[in-house]
Design a protein around this motif. Structure first.
Motif, PDB file in Angstrom:
ATOM      1  N   ARG A  37      45.390  40.194  28.097  1.00  8.14           N
ATOM      2  CA  ARG A  37      44.109  40.934  28.696  1.00  8.14           C
ATOM      3  C   ARG A  37      44.137  42.386  28.927  1.00  8.14           C
ATOM      4  O   ARG A  37      44.198  42.375  30.440  1.00  8.14           O
ATOM      5  CB  ARG A  37      43.482  39.933  28.599  1.00  8.14           C
ATOM      6  CG  ARG A  37      41.949  40.117  28.981  1.00  8.14           C
ATOM      7  CD  ARG A  37      41.298  39.044  29.013  1.00  8.14           C
ATOM      8  NE  ARG A  37      39.469  38.499  29.148  1.00  8.14           N
ATOM      9  CZ  ARG A  37      39.246  38.262  28.714  1.00  8.14           C
ATOM     10  NH1 ARG A  37      39.071  37.349  27.452  1.00  8.14           N
ATOM     11  NH2 ARG A  37      37.271  38.639  28.617  1.00  8.14           N
ATOM     12  N   VAL A  39      41.812  45.078  30.520  1.00 10.21           N
ATOM     13  CA  VAL A  39      41.008  45.369  32.341  1.00 10.21           C
ATOM     14  C   VAL A  39      40.257  46.715  32.227  1.00 10.21           C
ATOM     15  O   VAL A  39      41.247  47.421  32.905  1.00 10.21           O
ATOM     16  CB  VAL A  39      41.300  45.268  33.667  1.00 10.21           C
ATOM     17  CG1 VAL A  39      40.401  44.919  34.779  1.00 10.21           C
ATOM     18  CG2 VAL A  39      41.172  43.383  33.376  1.00 10.21           C
ATOM     19  N   TYR A  41      37.847  49.672  34.857  1.00 11.21           N
ATOM     20  CA  TYR A  41      37.164  49.329  35.662  1.00 11.21           C
ATOM     21  C   TYR A  41      35.551  50.876  35.406  1.00 11.21           C
ATOM     22  O   TYR A  41      35.972  51.676  35.442  1.00 11.21           O
ATOM     23  CB  TYR A  41      37.715  49.794  36.970  1.00 11.21           C
ATOM     24  CG  TYR A  41      38.537  48.370  37.912  1.00 11.21           C
ATOM     25  CD1 TYR A  41      37.794  47.996  38.938  1.00 11.21           C
ATOM     26  CD2 TYR A  41      39.647  48.003  37.105  1.00 11.21           C
ATOM     27  CE1 TYR A  41      38.455  46.496  39.233  1.00 11.21           C
ATOM     28  CE2 TYR A  41      40.142  46.732  38.180  1.00 11.21           C
ATOM     29  CZ  TYR A  41      39.227  45.895  38.826  1.00 11.21           C
ATOM     30  OH  TYR A  41      39.706  45.421  39.314  1.00 11.21           O
ATOM     31  N   SER A 156      29.671  38.503  25.083  1.00 11.06           N
ATOM     32  CA  SER A 156      28.605  39.369  25.956  1.00 11.06           C
ATOM     33  C   SER A 156      27.033  39.400  25.717  1.00 11.06           C
ATOM     34  O   SER A 156      25.989  40.315  26.074  1.00 11.06           O
ATOM     35  CB  SER A 156      29.453  40.647  26.264  1.00 11.06           C
ATOM     36  OG  SER A 156      29.880  41.513  25.499  1.00 11.06           O
ATOM     37  N   THR A 211      38.273  42.350  25.749  1.00 13.73           N
ATOM     38  CA  THR A 211      38.105  43.235  27.370  1.00 13.73           C
ATOM     39  C   THR A 211      37.463  42.967  28.388  1.00 13.73           C
ATOM     40  O   THR A 211      36.095  42.918  28.367  1.00 13.73           O
ATOM     41  CB  THR A 211      38.784  44.791  26.820  1.00 13.73           C
ATOM     42  OG1 THR A 211      39.518  44.965  25.793  1.00 13.73           O
ATOM     43  CG2 THR A 211      39.352  45.130  28.066  1.00 13.73           C
ATOM     44  N   ASP A 212      37.821  42.953  29.561  1.00 12.14           N
ATOM     45  CA  ASP A 212      37.135  42.862  30.862  1.00 12.14           C
ATOM     46  C   ASP A 212      36.639  44.603  31.475  1.00 12.14           C
ATOM     47  O   ASP A 212      37.726  44.714  31.302  1.00 12.14           O
ATOM     48  CB  ASP A 212      38.090  42.260  31.856  1.00 12.14           C
ATOM     49  CG  ASP A 212      37.662  40.177  31.789  1.00 12.14           C
ATOM     50  OD1 ASP A 212      38.012  40.264  31.151  1.00 12.14           O
ATOM     51  OD2 ASP A 212      38.947  39.944  33.247  1.00 12.14           O
ATOM     52  N   VAL A 214      35.336  45.618  34.064  1.00 10.10           N
ATOM     53  CA  VAL A 214      34.587  45.233  36.077  1.00 10.10           C
ATOM     54  C   VAL A 214      33.494  46.241  36.991  1.00 10.10           C
ATOM     55  O   VAL A 214      34.331  47.198  36.439  1.00 10.10           O
ATOM     56  CB  VAL A 214      36.335  45.504  36.388  1.00 10.10           C
ATOM     57  CG1 VAL A 214      35.635  44.348  37.837  1.00 10.10           C
ATOM     58  CG2 VAL A 214      37.017  44.529  36.324  1.00 10.10           C
ATOM     59  N   THR A 219      31.121  41.234  35.887  1.00  9.91           N
ATOM     60  CA  THR A 219      32.287  41.385  34.679  1.00  9.91           C
ATOM     61  C   THR A 219      32.307  41.317  33.405  1.00  9.91           C
ATOM     62  O   THR A 219      31.390  39.913  33.303  1.00  9.91           O
ATOM     63  CB  THR A 219      33.739  40.746  35.022  1.00  9.91           C
ATOM     64  OG1 THR A 219      34.153  40.928  36.374  1.00  9.91           O
ATOM     65  CG2 THR A 219      34.436  40.740  33.848  1.00  9.91           C
ATOM     66  N   GLU A 221      31.968  41.900  29.166  1.00  5.03           N
ATOM     67  CA  GLU A 221      33.411  42.148  28.090  1.00  5.03           C
ATOM     68  C   GLU A 221      33.768  43.111  27.106  1.00  5.03           C
ATOM     69  O   GLU A 221      32.047  43.079  26.128  1.00  5.03           O
ATOM     70  CB  GLU A 221      33.512  40.923  27.632  1.00  5.03           C
ATOM     71  CG  GLU A 221      34.846  40.282  26.672  1.00  5.03           C
ATOM     72  CD  GLU A 221      34.725  38.917  26.174  1.00  5.03           C
ATOM     73  OE1 GLU A 221      34.963  38.504  26.826  1.00  5.03           O
ATOM     74  OE2 GLU A 221      33.836  38.849  25.732  1.00  5.03           O
TER      75      GLU A 221
END
Length: 290
Positions: A37, A39, A41, A156, A211-212, A214, A219, A221
């Motif tokens: 998965r 991530v 930022y 989300s 996909t996260d 952040v 957090t 998605e």
């Protein structure tokens, strides 16, 4: 959704090459299969952690010139998941955050109401991008995103309603249809890094990778995408500041409409060496119907 505006006028350079080319071949960055998965930022991550995880899978694809199809009324939010609209903003200086808030956002809200027939529109963020001066480390001026993605997911999307409405209204609105739309406008004529848009009807459920995303305080998605030879890609060459693109990034209606699309910036092989940097503003809005 029903469009009440007239079809956009033809671009004044529509007969000029390479503008009139029916398609271009270009590389798009998908996510490689088997990736854990991913991530991403929104701020500088802790030391040793990358801004974005996940292995890229660049694929060369055909990206079709969408202008002829749009001119004939063949593209819409509910069919392909994106739409082109001719619309000049009253704001010319997008360096002033107060003017964006006081002039551009109300103007964009009114435009979204007109196009969709929505009873309520809630704009919850906006982003300025600049291909020369922007960076992912600068929240006030980002760089274009060169990965195939969609800004929300089936998880989300509803969460956004709860984030931006009080609990009682959110509970009521979640019982009826709502959507999230990205309104994307270039601030100068796009000569480099145009936006590629995927026909929602060509996307399969197995293409989606949650996909996260952040933030400092939470957090979110988004979706990354696996490559699929069935994907049908479009772009609008030399998009101008008096044109906007609407991208469906979530729709609660499960049947009979595009629920989302995918998009990414890409390197157009027709870009001249002295091309101006791409500057743009995008906003994301909740759109509610009664």
């Amino acid at each position: 959704m029903s469009t009440v505006l007239a079809a956009p006028p033809a671009h004044p350079d529509a007969q000029a090459l390479p503008f009139a080319a029916p398609s271009v071949e270009a590389e798009l960055n998908y996510l490689a299969p088997g990736t854990v998965r991913p991530v991403n930022y929104t701020f500088e991550p802790p030391a040793g952690i990358p801004w974005s995880s996940g292995t890229l899978d660049p694929r060369r694809v055909t990206i079709h010139n969408a202008r002829p199809l749009a001119q004939n009324g063949g593209i819409s939010l509910d069919k392909q998941g994106f739409q082109h609209v001719a619309h000049a903003s009253a704001l010319h200086d997008f360096s002033d955050e107060a003017q964006i808030r006081d002039v551009y956002l109300p103007e964009a809200e009114a435009l979204l109401r007109t196009i969709t027939g929505a009873a309520k529109v809630v704009i919850f963020d906006h982003t300025l991008r600049d291909s020369a001066r922007g960076s992912r480390a600068n929240a006030a001026l980002r760089e274009p995103v060169r990965r195939v993605h969609n800004d929300q997911t089936f998880v989300s999307g509803p969460r956004r309603v709860r984030d931006h409405l009080d609990a009682d209204e959110a509970a009521q609105r979640l019982q009826r249809r709502f959507a999230i739309i990205n309104l994307w406008r270039p601030l100068n004529e796009v000569e480099q890094l145009p936006l590629a848009l995927c026909d929602a009807r060509s996307i399969a459920p197995d293409d989606l990778v949650p996909t996260d995303l952040v933030y400092r305080d939470k957090t979110g998605e988004t979706y990354s995408f696996l490559a699929n030879a069935r994907h049908r890609w479009f772009y609008f060459p030399r998009l101008r500041a008096d044109e906007v693109l609407l991208l469906k990034i979530y729709d609660s209606r499960e049947e009979g409409t595009a629920r989302f699309t995918a998009h990414t910036a890409f390197d157009d092989p027709h870009t001249p060496d002295d091309a101006a940097p791409r500057r743009s503003i995008e906003l994301r809005a909740l759109v509610f119907w009664d």
